[in-house]
Design a protein around this motif. Sequence first.
Motif, PDB file in Angstrom:
ATOM      1  N   LEU A  98      52.855 116.573 114.863  1.00 28.69           N
ATOM      2  CA  LEU A  98      53.954 117.942 114.328  1.00 28.69           C
ATOM      3  C   LEU A  98      54.707 117.155 112.792  1.00 28.69           C
ATOM      4  N   TYR A  99      54.347 116.199 112.515  1.00 23.67           N
ATOM      5  CA  TYR A  99      55.000 115.498 111.283  1.00 23.67           C
ATOM      6  C   TYR A  99      53.728 115.142 110.047  1.00 23.67           C
ATOM      7  N   THR A 100      52.392 116.456 109.880  1.00 22.71           N
ATOM      8  CA  THR A 100      51.370 116.311 108.712  1.00 22.71           C
ATOM      9  C   THR A 100      52.150 116.496 108.471  1.00 22.71           C
ATOM     10  N   ASP A 101      51.153 115.707 107.099  1.00 21.96           N
ATOM     11  CA  ASP A 101      51.947 115.604 105.215  1.00 21.96           C
ATOM     12  C   ASP A 101      53.438 115.443 105.569  1.00 21.96           C
ATOM     13  N   VAL A 102      53.979 115.414 106.070  1.00 17.07           N
ATOM     14  CA  VAL A 102      55.264 114.978 106.108  1.00 17.07           C
ATOM     15  C   VAL A 102      56.229 114.107 107.369  1.00 17.07           C
ATOM     16  N   SER A 103      55.040 112.450 107.121  1.00 13.54           N
ATOM     17  CA  SER A 103      55.275 112.035 108.470  1.00 13.54           C
ATOM     18  C   SER A 103      57.052 110.654 107.747  1.00 13.54           C
ATOM     19  N   ASN A 104      57.479 111.541 106.961  1.00 11.03           N
ATOM     20  CA  ASN A 104      58.594 110.623 106.237  1.00 11.03           C
ATOM     21  C   ASN A 104      59.694 111.637 107.269  1.00 11.03           C
ATOM     22  N   GLU A 105      59.158 112.294 107.347  1.00 12.86           N
ATOM     23  CA  GLU A 105      60.540 113.475 108.876  1.00 12.86           C
ATOM     24  C   GLU A 105      60.492 112.839 110.109  1.00 12.86           C
ATOM     25  N   ASN A 106      59.055 112.506 110.079  1.00 12.02           N
ATOM     26  CA  ASN A 106      59.247 111.958 111.631  1.00 12.02           C
ATOM     27  C   ASN A 106      60.383 111.105 112.305  1.00 12.02           C
ATOM     28  N   PRO A 107      60.604 111.916 113.065  1.00 13.74           N
ATOM     29  CA  PRO A 107      62.253 110.565 113.082  1.00 13.74           C
ATOM     30  C   PRO A 107      62.028 108.851 113.872  1.00 13.74           C
ATOM     31  N   ARG A 108      60.893 108.683 114.654  1.00 14.93           N
ATOM     32  CA  ARG A 108      60.584 107.888 114.947  1.00 14.93           C
ATOM     33  C   ARG A 108      60.891 106.476 113.436  1.00 14.93           C
ATOM     34  N   TRP A 109      60.254 107.761 112.659  1.00 13.03           N
ATOM     35  CA  TRP A 109      59.535 106.561 111.391  1.00 13.03           C
ATOM     36  C   TRP A 109      61.071 105.994 111.412  1.00 13.03           C
ATOM     37  N   ILE A 110      61.905 107.417 110.836  1.00 11.61           N
ATOM     38  CA  ILE A 110      63.110 107.623 110.312  1.00 11.61           C
ATOM     39  C   ILE A 110      64.009 106.377 111.102  1.00 11.61           C
ATOM     40  N   ASN A 111      63.614 105.940 112.512  1.00 10.15           N
ATOM     41  CA  ASN A 111      64.839 105.629 112.896  1.00 10.15           C
ATOM     42  C   ASN A 111      64.370 104.111 113.152  1.00 10.15           C
ATOM     43  N   GLY A 112      62.912 103.716 112.393  1.00 10.03           N
ATOM     44  CA  GLY A 112      62.311 102.224 112.821  1.00 10.03           C
ATOM     45  C   GLY A 112      62.157 102.015 114.450  1.00 10.03           C
ATOM     46  N   GLN A 113      61.117 103.298 114.838  1.00  7.79           N
ATOM     47  CA  GLN A 113      60.401 102.868 115.936  1.00  7.79           C
ATOM     48  C   GLN A 113      58.720 102.533 115.504  1.00  7.79           C
ATOM     49  N   ASP A 114      58.326 103.257 114.498  1.00  2.88           N
ATOM     50  CA  ASP A 114      57.125 103.003 114.159  1.00  2.88           C
ATOM     51  C   ASP A 114      57.608 102.014 112.460  1.00  2.88           C
ATOM     52  N   GLY A 115      55.777 101.129 112.853  1.00  2.46           N
ATOM     53  CA  GLY A 115      56.095  99.796 111.802  1.00  2.46           C
ATOM     54  C   GLY A 115      55.149 100.387 110.785  1.00  2.46           C
ATOM     55  N   MET A 116      54.151 100.771 110.585  1.00  3.22           N
ATOM     56  CA  MET A 116      53.962 100.907 109.561  1.00  3.22           C
ATOM     57  C   MET A 116      52.538 102.198 108.971  1.00  3.22           C
TER      58      MET A 116
END
Lengths: 298, 446
Positions: free
Chosen positions: B265-283
């Motif tokens: 759902l965040y193709t090309d905008v993974s910076n908007e992925n809430p999991r990334w923003i919340n620190g649930q994804d690491g790399m």
Amino acid sequence: MHRKDSKIRRHQLWGLIFISPWIIGFAIFQLFPLLDSLYYSFTNYNPLKGCRFIGIDNYVKMFCKDNKVIPSMLTTLLYVLMSVPAKILSALLIALLLNRKIRGIHLFRTVYYLPSIFGGSVAISILWRFLFKSDGVVNHILEFFHIAGPNWLGSPKTALLTVSLVSVWQFGSSMVLFLAGLKQIPAEMYESARVDGSTSWKSFFKITLPFLSPVIFFNLLMQLINAFQEFTLPFVITNGGPANATYLYSMMIYDNAFQYLNMGYASAESWVLFLIMAAVTAVIFKSSSVWVFYKDGA
Amino acid sequence: MKKENYHKVLSLLLSVILVIITAGCTKTEAPPAAGTAMSDEDQEEITLRVSWWGPEARHEATLKAMERYMELHSNITLVGEYSDWNGHYDKLVTQIASDTAPDIMQINDRWYYDFMSGMNAVVDMNTLSDYVDLNAFDKSFLEDYCSYEGKLLGLPLGVTGVCFLYNRDFFAEHNIAEDTVWTWDNLLEIGERVHQENPDHYLYVCEAGEMWTLLKCFVKQRIGTQMIAEDYTLNVAPELFTEAFEYAKAMVDRGVTEPFETASLYTDVSNENPRWINGQDGMQIKYITNFSRYQALDLNYGVCTTPVYDGMLDTGVTVSTGNLFGINSKCSHVKEAAEFINWFVTDPEAIRILGECRSTQPTDAGRRLLQEEGISDPLVTEAVGIALDNASSIVDNGVSQIKEFETIWQDYIEKVVYGQMTPEAAGQSFYDDMINVLDELKSFDS
């Protein structure tokens, strides 16, 4: 006699003059591109490379080599089967409600037509994407009722259904036509039916639907044609994914034309879509003699 | 008025209106087209259209630089045409095909084949050495990353590459050493451990496009040559594609990467992925040009190189310019366009304005200037250093970069990951599809 003929001819000439802006526009912007694309469909036209006549190779490739064509045709068919009936039923239902004499009816009619003005714009499509994200508004509302919402757009199982549902909100134009059709039904018909002891349901099926059948016929045709050509919603909301679950035929044409620059092949695909739509339209026209009723009996 | 006269008057009136409308729609005096000039007493007034894509920060910096250039050159008017990455290629290609392309175009290094194999869409900058300072650039960089069949397609706007961008706090939480040398095996092992430690955490996040970037590295390490040879031969066996798909499937099945259902759902905008923003994804794997999107988030970042394995034939790490500024071959003011591009990439004032909005500066002088003045971003500098140190010795040729290769590969990644196809079936089917595509291209180009 001769004078009368020349008068008719003069009238016809004036008619042609007045209609000429449309004829010229149609010829330049529709007829010419249409015929041009037919020619290109027999070539390997690439806008940055050139064009060579290749006979029916593009059509052979579509059905013998390209394993995306049939799946995307089926996806499109599914989309049409889900979205068109849903849109027509919604339009009819809302039209029936708006045909009642209630306070503020004009406001309601305007409000319900608004989605059709916004239409399938990119901005609205982006809004839908946000609403249906796994952590979007829709799932938050469901959560309020202790319902775990699905991953509407992320799962191949629900993505097409979601896109079809989203398309339903543009029912305004069909609704207006239904409303106009409902206004044409003589009130005496319902009064007579009521006197004869008919229930509301019976009146709906025996009076309303037959009287509305020409409008249903028209709406069905227009919605089918639009649905077969749907592009913006899946393009913006899911970009054809996940796993091509919403990869409609029009998106495949777009990709071949503008991503891979195979304009010739995309033209062939467009013509196949055109023929499919023409065939479906012809079948509906043919069947209309059975289920469409005109007041004058035509 | 008699009815007949009334009709005549009405017809006349409508005809007059029609003539007025038609006249109104006709251009009596065409405005100057892009790149065309009007005479002036002193200097020729010139309008140049400049197009690029990118995030907001890049738009702002580019517009600011253009404004400054116009202040310095009063006879030049620069008109910016900018958008997001999505759809930019489609639009530009259509413009080129219809002779309405901008005078100066930002070109991605993946478009060389499309732009130059059929027609010369851009001017060979080697012919403009009187107006541009080619000596400011590393000669081999221009030859390897900015040229197609000896033609210099534009001046590079940055130096970029692929690397892993990771969340340092996430690594600390899961006791992952920041100096870990990532291999294809330990990526799976550590990723699986992370997910077992906290089922809500994933070491890695990607969608089909980023998985493709990772798998490209996987394949290149094993073949050590171009994926598609210049003669349109596919150098990758179906078995290797199968192996790559198996790896992708293992990443998903073992909980190494966030499920595609949400990540896509965040193709090309993974910076908007809430999991990334919340620190649930690491790399995640990233082109350095995209760092600015991520740095807007309040996360503690580190960078490292992509996975390796013993006995690999190549590192597989993509390094490129990312973007070039090229001149439309139909441009009427090539000299002025070249002078602007030269100023844009070499002038200290422009370098200060642009900073690292397109990754690190393309010239040594530019990089030095930003470092001396403290404008450069240490993370970007480190990432570029890592990418350059590990750069693949194989610079993708034009035909290896065709769009279909990328999109068909991504389609099969999705089919495998979503369980619609086995890796074996996908490997063979992808191979067959590519053979068909390459046969067609070959017959077209021959």
